[in-house]
Design an enzyme around this catalytic site. Structure first.
Site, PDB file in Angstrom:
ATOM      1  CB  SER A  40     -73.121 -76.501   8.104  1.00 21.86           C
ATOM      2  OG  SER A  40     -72.920 -77.888   8.014  1.00 21.86           O
ATOM      3  CG  HIS A  41     -75.919 -71.151  11.161  1.00 23.54           C
ATOM      4  ND1 HIS A  41     -76.958 -70.535  10.492  1.00 23.54           N
ATOM      5  CD2 HIS A  41     -75.460 -70.227  12.041  1.00 23.54           C
ATOM      6  CE1 HIS A  41     -77.118 -69.300  10.968  1.00 23.54           C
ATOM      7  NE2 HIS A  41     -76.220 -69.092  11.896  1.00 23.54           N
ATOM      8  CG  PHE A 118     -68.228 -55.871   8.781  1.00 25.16           C
ATOM      9  CD1 PHE A 118     -68.726 -55.634   7.512  1.00 25.16           C
ATOM     10  CD2 PHE A 118     -68.625 -57.027   9.446  1.00 25.16           C
ATOM     11  CE1 PHE A 118     -69.606 -56.534   6.917  1.00 25.16           C
ATOM     12  CE2 PHE A 118     -69.504 -57.927   8.856  1.00 25.16           C
ATOM     13  CZ  PHE A 118     -69.995 -57.681   7.591  1.00 25.16           C
ATOM     14  CD  GLN A 231     -72.510 -60.298  17.806  1.00 22.99           C
ATOM     15  OE1 GLN A 231     -72.299 -61.019  16.837  1.00 22.99           O
ATOM     16  NE2 GLN A 231     -71.644 -59.409  18.238  1.00 22.99           N
ATOM     17  CG  HIS A 233     -76.831 -59.046  13.380  1.00 20.78           C
ATOM     18  ND1 HIS A 233     -77.351 -58.020  12.629  1.00 20.78           N
ATOM     19  CD2 HIS A 233     -75.642 -59.373  12.809  1.00 20.78           C
ATOM     20  CE1 HIS A 233     -76.512 -57.741  11.638  1.00 20.78           C
ATOM     21  NE2 HIS A 233     -75.463 -58.550  11.724  1.00 20.78           N
ATOM     22  CG  LEU A 243     -77.651 -61.766   9.201  1.00 23.67           C
ATOM     23  CD1 LEU A 243     -77.564 -61.005  10.508  1.00 23.67           C
ATOM     24  CD2 LEU A 243     -76.437 -62.667   9.031  1.00 23.67           C
ATOM     25  CD  GLU A 246     -71.301 -55.308  11.648  1.00 25.99           C
ATOM     26  OE1 GLU A 246     -71.810 -56.184  12.381  1.00 25.99           O
ATOM     27  OE2 GLU A 246     -70.219 -54.782  11.898  1.00 25.99           O
ATOM     28  NE  ARG A 277     -72.368 -58.096  13.752  1.00 27.78           N
ATOM     29  CZ  ARG A 277     -72.102 -59.254  13.169  1.00 27.78           C
ATOM     30  NH1 ARG A 277     -72.073 -60.364  13.882  1.00 27.78           N
ATOM     31  NH2 ARG A 277     -71.867 -59.305  11.877  1.00 27.78           N
ATOM     32  CG  HIS A 342     -76.006 -62.827  14.711  1.00 23.71           C
ATOM     33  ND1 HIS A 342     -76.542 -63.399  13.577  1.00 23.71           N
ATOM     34  CD2 HIS A 342     -74.741 -62.483  14.388  1.00 23.71           C
ATOM     35  CE1 HIS A 342     -75.632 -63.397  12.608  1.00 23.71           C
ATOM     36  NE2 HIS A 342     -74.530 -62.854  13.083  1.00 23.71           N
ATOM     37  NE  ARG A 377     -69.417 -63.412  16.032  1.00 25.57           N
ATOM     38  CZ  ARG A 377     -69.893 -62.990  14.857  1.00 25.57           C
ATOM     39  NH1 ARG A 377     -69.098 -62.375  14.002  1.00 25.57           N
ATOM     40  NH2 ARG A 377     -71.165 -63.170  14.543  1.00 25.57           N
ATOM     41  N   GLY A 379     -68.301 -58.092  13.865  1.00 27.42           N
ATOM     42  CA  GLY A 379     -68.738 -58.723  12.625  1.00 27.42           C
ATOM     43  C   GLY A 379     -67.535 -59.057  11.764  1.00 27.42           C
ATOM     44  CG  ASN A 381     -63.062 -60.648  14.292  1.00 24.27           C
ATOM     45  OD1 ASN A 381     -62.380 -60.572  13.269  1.00 24.27           O
ATOM     46  ND2 ASN A 381     -62.831 -59.902  15.365  1.00 24.27           N
TER      47      ASN A 381
END
Lengths: 566, 248
Positions: A40-41, A118, A231, A233, A243, A246, A277, A342, A377, A379, A381
């Site tokens: 899964s991602h 972050f 979002q 990134h 990716l 961050e 971001r 992202h 959002r 990073g 979270n």
């Protein structure tokens, strides 16, 4: 028919955490996942997970309230503040629980969980395990699921949700390895199906993130909330858009333009590279647009001054990815990066117990919108959100399932749902048109990235919406799907494409309607935030003519909107 | 520039035998073997089946046998293969579901036999347990396992003994045995030191060669062997079998 008290859809962090909570609450749980859960991602998350532990040097004064304020400010004052306070308040406990379950966090000199700075955070608050935090969280969650012997149905694709009398009671699944259909019945259904990254070109997301789970909820009667907030990134590798965490900037990395300038000093004088971001992505895109990028497409992320030892200890996988995918070793050369799609701040409308407006249907993680991220959002979270709201959703299903009298669902309800899905699949196999699904998908992705992207304006977005309508029309004239019953990717991808187009439409429609700039939604034709008219959440409902939009006020507790400066 | 992909094809619902099919794939800078397969799927042959997800070497979906080596398709640059012919086959020694997709159910079932979860040693504190970076280093390599099953496929012991737990499962066991926070060493060692566990490993190092994450499974297994052996000795010692000599 497969029957459990609760059916969880999605084997990522939200889904597995919900499954564990429901199981521990005494319910019988089944997890339906498009892939084996460890694929899964969630596992691609790198930099870390936020909690005000105060473990890092300089972080001693951190607390959940300050974490909440940073989150609200980061959200450009669109997050619901009660939900944010719930999340940041639970964060330390969630981290300790994950540590107790075995996550191999990196450690401080005093052997506590290590934390790094972050973007948008006042203190070093992001707990990490090198640059593989998501993967270790996911594997640990998977191990806890194995420990509990929770039943998993891997490689089942959700084809539709089943709603009876306004109550969600199951779903139709398609077993990819055999091509068989099956209905799954549950008293509660929890979606942890993730984001829609693949609706966009240049996405950092895994190739299976179609977002179709969100779209199934949309069609089952749950509105999609704040979909216009997408979002981007700041740092993804050129070419592959893989990716670059961050955390690379958190550890001290610089962003450099063609003139050799640390250009973030202009955009965020106080925090420089550690602005949120949305701001950093806009800054990079501005540098590129104004001719200070390289090849009109990228800038550099320079880590060389961090030194070999720190890179190898804190960012080993960033180094490997850079070497594998752009042929650059960040110990000796800067990494070419550009912004990439992202994360989806928007998603299925839920409260902070994961409940959607459709009784019996719950959602958590990226597919849901509570909203804790508002318009942007922070990073660190998102991993937090998956576990907090996965857990809360699972716990809520226990209360929901045990607190009711249950009558059997008429068998015909599932038969009807199965028949509809079978007919749709049969129609795809019998297509008589000429349209290539891959071409439609590619055009959708490009359209969304370039016309509903980092900088937006009415003219381009109108074009995008028109193009999506054309693509939807072309979808009705697909060529016949090829291949047989077993592991038919052509079918799965074509089936999901319809739902991706629905999401693209909802994103574009919400973005056109919102005449302001807020967080990730940055309009050249309305370049100021407008709290008076637009300090509210968008809700999109499907109609045959496209999404119908309505709005809902934001919940404020402690913090009034202020100008967002860093 | 074009490369020729020669891809293993087998659809058990209609094929009597497997075959290889050749595809021409145009190569661009930075293209991976997985990108080429996706190119075929989208432009040439939509009936091809293979697994993929993260496309960055972290999810473990796309382990395959590429030009005779175990690799993640997504992590393999076409140009690094230094050939204009790329032969792609499914992971050997697993049952083929279709084309490049193999049945991993057996693998994930075996994983459950190794007690694949941390068991707290003693009562848990309210906050995190302390662990030094030095202690964590013991498991730094093995926690990188993404369960892609390449090593499991490459292990000659697993070819002949269907019940052998295999390198990935044993590495998972070592991930906990080597973790200073774990309190179930005895039980776990008992599980992995059985007939189908560590002693079946003859240190052929195929797993190490196959691993796309550069994990040394053979070393992890030999550490398990040593710990299991010491545990046995301690058992004998307690029974007086070592005449009071200190061991371990």
């Amino acid at each position: 028919m497969v029957i459990h008290d609760v059916i969880i859809v999605g084997g990522g962090l939200s889904g597995l955490r919900a499954a564990i909570a429901a199981h521990d609450g005494g319910l019988d749980v089944g997890v339906v996942s498009q892939v084996y859960p460890v694929r899964s991602h969630s596992g691609a998350a790198q930099g870390g997970i936020n909690a005000a532990l105060g473990n890092a040097e300089g972080g001693e004064d951190d607390n959940p309230e300050r974490h909440a304020y940073d989150t609200v400010k980061g959200s450009d004052f669109l997050a619901d503040q009660d939900a944010v306070e719930v999340m940041t308040g639970m964060a330390p406990g969630i981290i300790f629980e994950m540590e107790h379950w075995g996550v191999p966090f990196s450690r401080t000199k005093s052997d506590k969980i290590a934390q790094r700075p972050f973007g948008g955070g006042a203190f070093p608050r992001t707990c990490f395990a090198a640059d593989k935090t998501g993967r270790f969280l996911l594997h640990t969650m998977f191990e806890q699921m194995l420990k509990r012997h929770i039943k998993v149905y891997p490689e089942w694709l959700m084809m539709s949700l089943v709603v009876n009398d306004g109550v969600c009671c199951g779903l139709v699944g398609y077993h990819i390895p055999t091509g068989e259909f099956e209905s799954f019945q549950g008293k509660a259904i929890v979606l942890g199906t993730g984001g829609y990254g693949q609706v966009y070109a240049r996405s950092t997301n895994t190739l299976i993130n179609s977002g179709s789970g969100m779209a199934h909820a949309y069609h089952a009667g749950a509105p999609l909330k704040d979909m216009e907030f997408v979002q981007f990134h700041p740092t993804s590798l050129i070419g592959s858009n893989i990716l670059v965490t961050e955390g690379a900037r958190g550890e001290g990395g610089y962003l450099i333009n063609k003139l050799g300038e640390r250009f973030m000093k202009k955009y965020a004088p106080k925090v420089v590279e550690l602005a949120p971001r949305d701001m950093v992505s806009r800054a990079i895109q501005t540098e590129i647009n104004e001719g200070r990028g390289f090849d009109d497409s990228y800038v550099l992320l320079d880590l060389r001054h961090l030194g070999k030892e720190k890179i190898l200890e804190r960012l080993p996988e960033i180094r490997e990815h850079s070497i594998h995918f752009v042929g650059v070793d960040p110990i000796v050369a800067p990494i070419p990066i550009q912004p990439g799609q992202h994360y989806s701040m928007g998603g299925i409308d839920t409260d902070f117990d994961g409940q959607t407006p459709v009784p019996g249907l719950f959602a958590a993680g990226e597919c849901a919108c509570v909203s804790v991220h508002g318009a942007n959002r922070l990073g660190g979270n998102s991993l937090l959100e998956t576990i907090v709201f996965g857990k809360r959703s699972g716990e809520k299903t226990v209360q929901y399932v045990k607190g009711r009298e249950w009558k059997p669902v008429p068998e015909g309800v599932f038969q009807y749902a199965l028949d509809i899905v079978r007919a749709r699949v049969a129609a795809l196999f019998q297509g008589t048109g000429q349209q290539e699904p891959a071409a439609i998908r590619a055009e959708m992705k490009e359209t969304m990235f370039f016309k509903v992207g980092i900088f937006r304006e009415r003219k381009l977005m109108d074009e995008a919406l028109k193009r999506i309508a054309e693509l939807q029309e072309r979808y009705r004239h697909l060529r016949a799907i090829k291949g047989g019953k077993i592991f038919n990717l052509d079918l799965c991808r074509a089936y999901e494409l319809r739902y991706m187009l629905d999401l693209a439409e909802a994103i574009a429609a919400g973005a056109i309607a919102r005449q302001e700039s807020r967080g990730s939604h940055s309009r050249l034709d309305f370049n100021k935030r407008d709290d008076h008219n637009w300090g509210k959440h968008t809700l999109a409902y499907p109609t045959p003519e496209g999404p119908r939009l309505s709005y809902r006020p934001v919940t404020f507790t402690k913090w009034q909107p202020e100008e967002r400066k860093y | 520039m074009n490369v020729t992909y020669t891809v293993f094809r087998f659809d058990p619902s209609k094929d009597k035998e497997s075959r290889y099919e050749a595809y021409q794939v145009p190569v661009r800078e930075g293209m991976t073997v997985l990108d080429g397969l996706l190119y075929i799927l989208d432009n040439v042959d939509p009936t091809l089946s293979f697994r993929f997800a993260c496309r960055e070497g972290v999810c473990g979906s796309c382990a395959m046998f590429i030009n005779g080596s175990y690799r993640l398709a997504c992590q393999t640059q076409i140009k690094d293969l230094k050939s204009d012919r790329i032969k792609i086959e499914p992971l050997p020694n697993f049952q083929v579901i279709k084309d490049l997709v193999v049945d991993l159910a057996v693998f994930f079932e075996k994983l459950e036999k190794a007690m694949p979860y941390l068991v707290a040693a003693g009562a848990l504190p309210e906050k995190e347990r302390l662990q030094s970076m030095e202690q964590r280093k013991q498991i730094n390599e093995v926690i990188d396992c993404i369960l892609c099953a390449a090593c499991q496929s490459a292990c000659p012991q697993a070819w002949t003994n269907k019940d052998f737990l295999g390198p990935a499962v044993l590495t998972k066991a070592y991930r906990f045995v080597g973790d200073s926070r774990d309190g179930a060493q005895r039980e776990r060692l008992k599980l992995v030191a059985g007939e189908d566990g560590v002693w079946r490993c003859h240190s052929v190092f195929n797993c190490v060669e196959a691993c796309p994450k550069k994990i040394n499974q053979t070393v992890a297994i030999s550490r398990l062997k040593r710990k299991a052996f010491v545990q046995k000795l301690k058992f004998w010692q307690r029974d007086g079998a070592t005449n009071g000599r200190k061991v371990g």
